[in-house]
Design a protein around this motif. Structure first.
Motif, mmCIF file in Angstrom:
data_model
loop_
_atom_site.group_PDB
_atom_site.id
_atom_site.type_symbol
_atom_site.label_atom_id
_atom_site.label_comp_id
_atom_site.label_asym_id
_atom_site.label_seq_id
_atom_site.Cartn_x
_atom_site.Cartn_y
_atom_site.Cartn_z
ATOM 1 N N THR A 6 -2.282 -5.415 -0.448
ATOM 2 C CA THR A 6 -1.248 -6.106 0.321
ATOM 3 C C THR A 6 -1.046 -5.408 1.652
ATOM 4 O O THR A 6 -0.839 -4.198 1.701
ATOM 5 N N ASP A 7 -1.122 -6.169 2.736
ATOM 6 C CA ASP A 7 -0.855 -5.631 4.075
ATOM 7 C C ASP A 7 -0.138 -6.719 4.867
ATOM 8 O O ASP A 7 -0.772 -7.597 5.453
ATOM 9 N N THR A 8 1.179 -6.661 4.844
ATOM 10 C CA THR A 8 1.982 -7.696 5.484
ATOM 11 C C THR A 8 1.659 -7.831 6.963
ATOM 12 O O THR A 8 1.670 -8.940 7.511
ATOM 13 N N SER A 9 1.341 -6.729 7.626
ATOM 14 C CA SER A 9 1.083 -6.773 9.067
ATOM 15 C C SER A 9 -0.133 -7.617 9.417
ATOM 16 O O SER A 9 -0.287 -8.022 10.578
ATOM 17 N N ARG A 10 -1.003 -7.904 8.433
ATOM 18 C CA ARG A 10 -2.197 -8.698 8.676
ATOM 19 C C ARG A 10 -2.069 -10.116 8.124
ATOM 20 O O ARG A 10 -3.055 -10.841 8.033
ATOM 21 N N GLY A 11 -0.847 -10.505 7.761
ATOM 22 C CA GLY A 11 -0.600 -11.858 7.313
ATOM 23 C C GLY A 11 -0.592 -12.842 8.470
ATOM 24 O O GLY A 11 -0.631 -12.466 9.642
ATOM 25 N N PHE A 12 -0.514 -14.146 8.137
ATOM 26 C CA PHE A 12 -0.597 -15.155 9.191
ATOM 27 C C PHE A 12 0.575 -15.060 10.159
ATOM 28 O O PHE A 12 0.418 -15.323 11.355
ATOM 29 N N GLY A 13 1.758 -14.662 9.677
ATOM 30 C CA GLY A 13 2.917 -14.569 10.559
ATOM 31 C C GLY A 13 2.765 -13.505 11.634
ATOM 32 O O GLY A 13 2.837 -13.808 12.836
ATOM 33 N N PRO A 14 2.572 -12.239 11.250
ATOM 34 C CA PRO A 14 2.362 -11.206 12.264
ATOM 35 C C PRO A 14 1.171 -11.477 13.174
ATOM 36 O O PRO A 14 1.231 -11.174 14.373
ATOM 37 N N GLN A 15 0.083 -12.055 12.637
ATOM 38 C CA GLN A 15 -1.068 -12.371 13.495
ATOM 39 C C GLN A 15 -0.703 -13.418 14.546
ATOM 40 O O GLN A 15 -1.053 -13.284 15.727
ATOM 41 N N ALA A 16 -0.002 -14.470 14.116
ATOM 42 C CA ALA A 16 0.395 -15.507 15.070
ATOM 43 C C ALA A 16 1.362 -14.952 16.098
ATOM 44 O O ALA A 16 1.253 -15.249 17.303
ATOM 45 N N ALA A 17 2.319 -14.135 15.660
ATOM 46 C CA ALA A 17 3.280 -13.557 16.590
ATOM 47 C C ALA A 17 2.577 -12.691 17.635
ATOM 48 O O ALA A 17 2.883 -12.769 18.835
ATOM 49 N N ALA A 18 1.634 -11.864 17.200
ATOM 50 C CA ALA A 18 0.911 -11.009 18.142
ATOM 51 C C ALA A 18 0.148 -11.845 19.163
ATOM 52 O O ALA A 18 0.138 -11.546 20.363
#
Length: 388
Positions: free
Chosen positions: A204-216
């Motif tokens: 599990t790596d939340t920072s690599r989920g679709f949300g953080p990726q889209a935000a970045a």
């Protein structure tokens, strides 16, 4: 006497089948997530040094920009957190910095000077990082696991030889993602579906989920209000009906409902990705719905009400309803109904129905490839980054 065409074709087909079978068994299985997760891990070739030590007295606290739901610590400094994606940014000059934790349940990634330090279940310890070159440094501490209970981030601290600087300003926009295990990034870095509990923790790596990726990609910050197994009207399998998202959303800490929430920045975009757990399991007789069509009839208005309340919390925000279409026509129809109800109230919204993902990570969850594809859809729908 030679072989006829029929016999030759049969032999050739058998040879092909045997070759395919041999290749199948010879093909290496996808690697398992590496466990146990080391308590402390640095990038290969890192120029910095890092070690876990007992809490150190006499250090000076460094101000930080915090993103994510949090509550104060009644007995002293620091922040209690439980929702995923909690992160902190700070800036300083000096050659060393200390981060304080009271956390036996989470994984963290700390980045500075283009290098990363990862922690797993540090307990009540200080992380001492030194060997930095003199000058200005930006540091980011981010929780990348899903918390089974509240934990404490004690903050950043400096030695006497270092100087505090104002923390970096946050990105100009904030996106709030409300969802379930897919929003958490549950087991997403795994390359296989059969994972045990420790492998899920490792993958599990939340920072690599679709949300953080889209935000970045959009030049935005993010806040995650998400929990595995959760739904809006019901949770997966009808479990724990007193703790649906409808009931937990307003809490600073799901594990401590009485903890007062600290003030939060208003979101500029709200993305709601709820429904998979509502429609993804069979209904039990005592749940109050005869079938999924009846459930969908209640879910559409409930989602519209929930989304409208979030827009009231975040005036002027854009609203996105994210629907995982593989969970059936009832889910899609209910989302369309919610979108129509919002529009009828004069509340603009965007409905995105996702194509079938591969779901070849832990326990049939979204893979890294799936997350990247969903992030791409969101970025295309929400537009280009804003200068900040």
């Amino acid at each position: 006497m030679g072989w006829g065409w029929t016999e030759r074709i049969g032999i050739a087909a058998l040879a092909i089948m045997l070759a395919i079978a041999g290749a199948w068994y010879a093909w290496p299985a996808p690697p398992r997530p590496v466990t146990p997760v080391p308590a402390l891990r640095l990038d290969d070739g890192a120029a910095i040094r890092a070690r876990l030590v007992a809490p150190q007295p006499g250090l000076t606290a460094l101000a930080a920009t915090i993103t994510g739901r949090a509550a104060s610590v009644p007995s002293g400094p620091g922040l209690r957190h439980e929702w995923p994606g909690f992160h902190a940014l700070a800036r300083f000059t000096g050659t060393a910095i200390t981060l304080r934790f009271d956390d036996a349940v989470n994984r963290w990634r700390i980045t500075l000077d283009g290098q990363a330090v990862e922690l797993a279940r540090p307990g009540r310890k200080d992380l001492r990082i030194d060997g930095l070159s003199p000058g200005v440094h930006d540091i980011r501490a981010e929780k990348i696991s899903e918390s089974p209970a509240p934990a404490i981030f004690g903050g950043f601290f400096l030695d006497k030889g270092a100087a505090a600087l104002p923390p970096p300003p946050p990105p100009p926009r904030l996106i709030e993602f409300i969802g379930d295990s897919d929003t958490v990034g549950f087991g997403s870095t795994a390359q296989r579906r059969d994972c045990d509990a420790e492998e899920i923790f490792a993958a599990t790596d939340t920072s690599r989920g679709f949300g953080p990726q889209a935000a970045a990609a959009l030049g935005a910050d993010y806040r995650l209000i998400a929990r595995s197994g959760i739904g809006l009207l019901r949770n997966y399998g009808g479990a724990d009906p007193a703790h649906t998202m409808e009931r937990l959303y307003s809490l600073a800490l799901p594990g401590d409902p009485d903890a007062p929430a600290l003030p939060q920045r208003r979101a500029d975009i709200v993305v709601i990705a709820l429904g998979s757990n509502v429609f993804g399991s069979d209904l039990d007789p005592g749940e109050g719905w005869g079938d999924k069509a009846e459930l969908g009839g209640d879910f559409g208005p409930a989602l519209a009400d929930f989304a409208a309340t979030r827009l009231g919390d975040n005036p002027g925000a854009a609203m996105v309803l994210l629907a995982f279409g593989e969970y059936g026509p009832e889910l899609v129809q209910a989302h369309r109904r919610a979108s129509d109800l919002l529009s009828a109230r004069g509340l603009a919204n965007l409905l995105l129905v996702l194509d079938d993902p591969r779901r070849d990570a832990c326990l049939w969850h979204l893979s890294a490839r799936d997350h990247a594809a969903i992030a791409k859809r969101l970025v295309a729908a929400l537009g280009q980054p804003q200068p900040g």
